[in-house]
Write a protein that holds these residues in place. Structure first.
Motif, short mmCIF file in Angstrom:
data_model
loop_
_atom_site.label_atom_id
_atom_site.label_comp_id
_atom_site.label_asym_id
_atom_site.label_seq_id
_atom_site.Cartn_x
_atom_site.Cartn_y
_atom_site.Cartn_z
N ARG A 57 17.86 1.44 6.28
CA ARG A 57 19.34 1.27 6.63
C ARG A 57 19.83 0.24 6.18
O ARG A 57 19.54 -0.85 6.31
N LYS A 58 21.29 0.57 5.73
CA LYS A 58 22.05 -0.91 5.52
C LYS A 58 22.11 -1.62 6.78
O LYS A 58 22.64 -1.32 7.81
N GLY A 59 22.31 -3.11 6.61
CA GLY A 59 22.23 -3.81 7.83
C GLY A 59 21.06 -4.09 8.61
O GLY A 59 21.08 -5.11 9.45
N GLU A 60 20.00 -3.44 8.55
CA GLU A 60 18.97 -3.59 9.46
C GLU A 60 17.82 -4.43 9.00
O GLU A 60 18.12 -5.10 7.98
N THR A 61 17.32 -5.27 9.91
CA THR A 61 16.39 -6.07 9.80
C THR A 61 15.12 -5.87 9.33
O THR A 61 14.30 -5.04 9.86
N ARG A 62 14.76 -6.34 7.89
CA ARG A 62 13.46 -5.92 7.31
C ARG A 62 13.04 -7.09 6.30
O ARG A 62 13.90 -7.34 5.64
N THR A 63 11.97 -7.34 6.10
CA THR A 63 11.36 -7.99 5.28
C THR A 63 11.16 -7.49 3.89
O THR A 63 10.70 -6.42 3.99
N LEU A 64 11.35 -8.13 2.83
CA LEU A 64 11.11 -7.66 1.48
C LEU A 64 9.56 -7.45 1.54
O LEU A 64 9.20 -6.44 0.99
N THR A 65 8.62 -8.19 2.18
CA THR A 65 7.18 -8.13 1.87
C THR A 65 6.91 -6.92 2.45
O THR A 65 5.86 -6.25 2.14
N SER A 66 7.37 -6.63 3.96
CA SER A 66 6.76 -5.39 4.72
C SER A 66 7.40 -4.22 4.04
O SER A 66 6.63 -2.98 3.94
N PHE A 67 8.43 -4.31 3.42
CA PHE A 67 8.85 -3.03 2.81
C PHE A 67 8.08 -2.65 1.41
O PHE A 67 7.64 -1.47 1.25
N LEU A 68 7.51 -3.77 0.71
CA LEU A 68 6.81 -3.34 -0.39
C LEU A 68 5.39 -2.93 0.07
O LEU A 68 4.75 -2.13 -0.66
N TYR A 69 4.93 -3.38 1.00
CA TYR A 69 3.38 -2.78 1.84
C TYR A 69 3.56 -1.42 1.94
O TYR A 69 2.86 -0.50 1.80
N LYS A 70 4.96 -1.06 2.48
CA LYS A 70 5.39 0.44 3.14
C LYS A 70 4.97 1.31 1.85
O LYS A 70 4.62 2.30 1.65
N LEU A 71 5.73 0.73 0.64
CA LEU A 71 5.88 1.44 -0.67
C LEU A 71 4.45 1.80 -1.16
O LEU A 71 4.53 2.93 -1.75
N VAL A 72 3.56 0.93 -1.13
CA VAL A 72 2.25 1.00 -1.68
C VAL A 72 1.46 2.09 -0.64
O VAL A 72 0.83 2.95 -1.32
N ASP A 73 1.73 1.91 0.49
CA ASP A 73 1.16 2.99 1.59
C ASP A 73 1.59 4.19 1.15
O ASP A 73 0.83 5.18 1.57
N ALA A 74 2.85 4.43 0.76
CA ALA A 74 3.30 5.74 0.43
C ALA A 74 3.03 6.11 -1.05
O ALA A 74 3.56 7.07 -1.73
N LEU A 75 1.85 5.32 -1.72
CA LEU A 75 1.55 5.62 -3.07
C LEU A 75 2.59 5.41 -4.38
O LEU A 75 2.58 6.16 -5.39
N TYR A 76 3.48 4.59 -3.78
CA TYR A 76 4.31 4.03 -5.11
C TYR A 76 3.69 2.89 -5.74
O TYR A 76 2.92 2.01 -5.17
N SER A 77 3.71 2.79 -7.02
CA SER A 77 2.92 1.72 -7.85
C SER A 77 3.96 0.92 -8.47
O SER A 77 4.95 1.15 -8.62
N ARG A 78 3.85 -0.29 -8.47
CA ARG A 78 4.61 -1.43 -8.74
C ARG A 78 4.50 -1.55 -10.50
O ARG A 78 3.52 -1.53 -11.14
N THR A 79 5.73 -1.64 -11.19
CA THR A 79 5.74 -1.95 -12.59
C THR A 79 6.93 -2.86 -12.78
O THR A 79 7.85 -3.10 -11.92
N GLU A 80 6.71 -3.26 -14.13
CA GLU A 80 8.02 -3.95 -14.61
C GLU A 80 8.39 -3.50 -15.78
O GLU A 80 9.83 -3.49 -16.22
N LEU A 81 7.85 -2.74 -16.46
CA LEU A 81 8.06 -2.21 -17.78
C LEU A 81 8.59 -0.58 -17.75
O LEU A 81 9.54 -0.01 -17.95
N ASP A 82 7.54 0.20 -17.66
CA ASP A 82 7.50 1.47 -17.56
C ASP A 82 7.89 2.11 -16.02
O ASP A 82 7.25 2.60 -15.10
N PHE A 83 9.29 2.25 -16.07
CA PHE A 83 9.90 2.59 -14.61
C PHE A 83 10.01 4.26 -14.67
O PHE A 83 10.89 4.92 -15.46
N GLN A 84 9.07 4.80 -14.15
CA GLN A 84 9.20 6.11 -14.07
C GLN A 84 8.89 6.71 -12.35
O GLN A 84 8.74 5.81 -11.62
#
Length: 344
Positions: free
Chosen positions: A161-188
Motif C-alpha cells: 500500500r502507498k504510504g505504508e511503512t516497509r523496508t526494501l530488504t523485507s519486501f525483496l525477501y517476501k518476493l523470493v518467498d513468493a518464488l519471484y527471481s531477481r534479474t537485471e536483463l531478462d525481465f519476464q
C-alpha cells in the motif's frame, strides 16, 4: 462486483424455461441436474444466464483444450466486465523421468511449458483468492490435478500500500518467498529487478508489471507499468502481488517437509540396499538430495509437485489440493459435453 451479462440477444424458445428451472433447482440446493440440447440450441447462453441469475462463482469443465478455449472466448464476450479465467494443462511437451537399472540409464524428465497458459493458470488462482465473487473459470480436467495449498498461496501473497511503512530488504525477501527471481536483463513474468530504491515486479499472472518506489522505509509510490517500455500505465493506491508459481509454500512448511523427506529417503534407500538394488538406492539418493538442496536454497525445485504431500502436510493416500479447493463453498460446476468429460 456482480456478474453483468452482455448480449444482443434475449433467451428464446426453450431457453427461458430451462434457465428458470435450472436457477430454481440450484437455489433449492439440488446437486445433479442434466440439461439436454442439440448442438446449436444455445446451451452455452443458457449457462451464462444461470450464472447471471444466481450471481455465484462458477467452474465450467470441458473435455479438451480446444473446446475450453472456445468457451473461454464466448464467456469473455458474455461477461466483459467480470473475471473470466482459463485453466488447462500448461505443458506443450512432457516426457516423464525413467530409470533403467539393467543399464544404469537415467532418462531425465523433459518438458516444455507454455508461458501464456501458465500466465492464465496463475491469473485464475489469483482471481479466486482475491475474494471476488464474479469469477468464472473455464477448465479442462486439469482442475482436479494437484497444485499448491490455497492457504499457503494466500499467506505468500504480498499486499503493498502507498504510504505504508516497509523496508526494501523485507519486501525483496517476501518476493523470493513468493518464488519471484531477481534479474537485471531478462525481465519476464515471475521476475523482479531493483534499481536504487525502485523495484519492478513482473506479475506472474498478468501482462503488466508493478513498480514500487521506496523513500527510506516508506512506500512512496505504487505504479502499474509496461514491462517492455517502462511507461507508467496507472497510479495505484495498493497492489496484490500473488505468487509466481502454483506450487508455493511457506518457508516453515518447506523446512518441515525436508525433514520428513529425509526420513522417508533414508528408509527407502535402506530398503533398496537390503534387497540387493544398490544402483536404484544410489540414483534415488542423488536425485532427492539434489531436490532438497534446491528447496533449501531456492524454495523450489523442478518437479516439486512430486513432494506435494510433504509440503502440504498430508497423510499417505490423502488427495492433493487442486483448483477446486480455491473456490468458495457455494460455487457452481457446469460439465460441458458430460458424456465425454465425466469418463475422464
Amino acid at each position: 462486483m456482480k456478474f453483468h451479462l452482455v448480449s444482443d440477444y434475449k433467451p428464446s424458445g426453450d431457453q427461458p424455461e430451462a434457465i428458470a428451472q435450472l436457477t430454481e433447482a440450484l437455489r433449492r440446493g439440488m446437486g445433479d441436474i442434466c440439461l439436454l440440447g442439440v448442438t446449436g440450441s444455445g446451451k452455452t447462453f443458457t449457462m451464462a444466464n444461470v450464472i447471471h441469475e444466481l450471481q455465484r462463482p462458477a467452474l465450467i469443465l470441458s473435455h479438451n483444450k480446444t473446446l475450453a478455449a472456445q468457451l473461454y472466448g464466448e464467456f469473455k464476450a458474455f461477461f466483459p466486465e467480470n473475471a473470466i479465467e482459463y485453466f488447462v494443462s500448461y505443458y506443450d511437451y512432457y516426457q516423464p523421468e525413467a530409470y533403467l537399472p539393467i543399464t544404469d540409464t537415467y532418462i531425465e524428465k523433459d518438458l516444455s511449458i507454455n508461458d501464456q497458459i501458465e500466465k492464465l493458470r496463475l491469473s485464475a488462482a489469483s482471481a479466486l483468492m482475491s475474494g471476488r465473487r464474479d469469477v468464472v473459470v473455464i477448465s479442462s480436467v486439469s482442475c482436479i490435478y494437484g497444485i499448491g495449498n490455497p492457504d499457503d498461496w494466500h499467506q505468500q501473497t504480498i499486499t503493498v500500500r502507498k504510504g505504508e511503512t516497509r523496508t526494501l530488504t523485507s519486501f525483496l525477501y517476501k518476493l523470493v518467498d513468493a518464488l519471484y527471481s531477481r534479474t537485471e536483463l531478462d525481465f519476464q513474468r515471475g521476475t523482479f529487478r531493483v534499481r536504487g530504491d525502485t523495484v519492478d515486479v513482473f506479475l506472474g499472472g498478468a501482462d503488466e508489471a508493478v513498480r514500487i518506489e521506496f523513500f527510506g522505509n516508506e512506500v512512496d509510490a505504487v505504479l502499474l507499468v509496461d514491462p517492455v517500455t517502462g511507461a507508467i500505465l496507472e497510479e495505484l493506491e495498493s497492489v496484490e502481488v500473488y505468487p509466481a508459481n502454483n506450487f508455493v509454500t511457506t518457508r516453515e512448511r518447506s523446512n518441515a517437509a525436508i525433514v520428513n523427506i529425509q526420513k522417508d529417503l533414508k528408509a527407502q534407500v535402506e530398503y533398496f540396499e537390503s534387497i540387493g538394488k544398490p544402483l536404484e538406492a544410489k540414483r534415488l539418493q542423488q536425485r532427492v538430495e539434489y531436490d532438497m538442496e534446491m528447496m533449501r536454497e531456492m524454495g523450489y525445485c523442478p518437479g516439486i509437485e512430486n513432494y506435494s504431500r510433504y509440503l502440504d502436510g498430508r497423510k499417505p493416500g490423502q488427495r492433493p489440493f487442486c483448483l477446486i479447493d480455491y473456490f468458495p463453498k457455494d460455487f457452481i460446476t457446469f460439465i460441458d459435453e458430460s458424456h465425454v468429460t465425466l469418463p475422464q
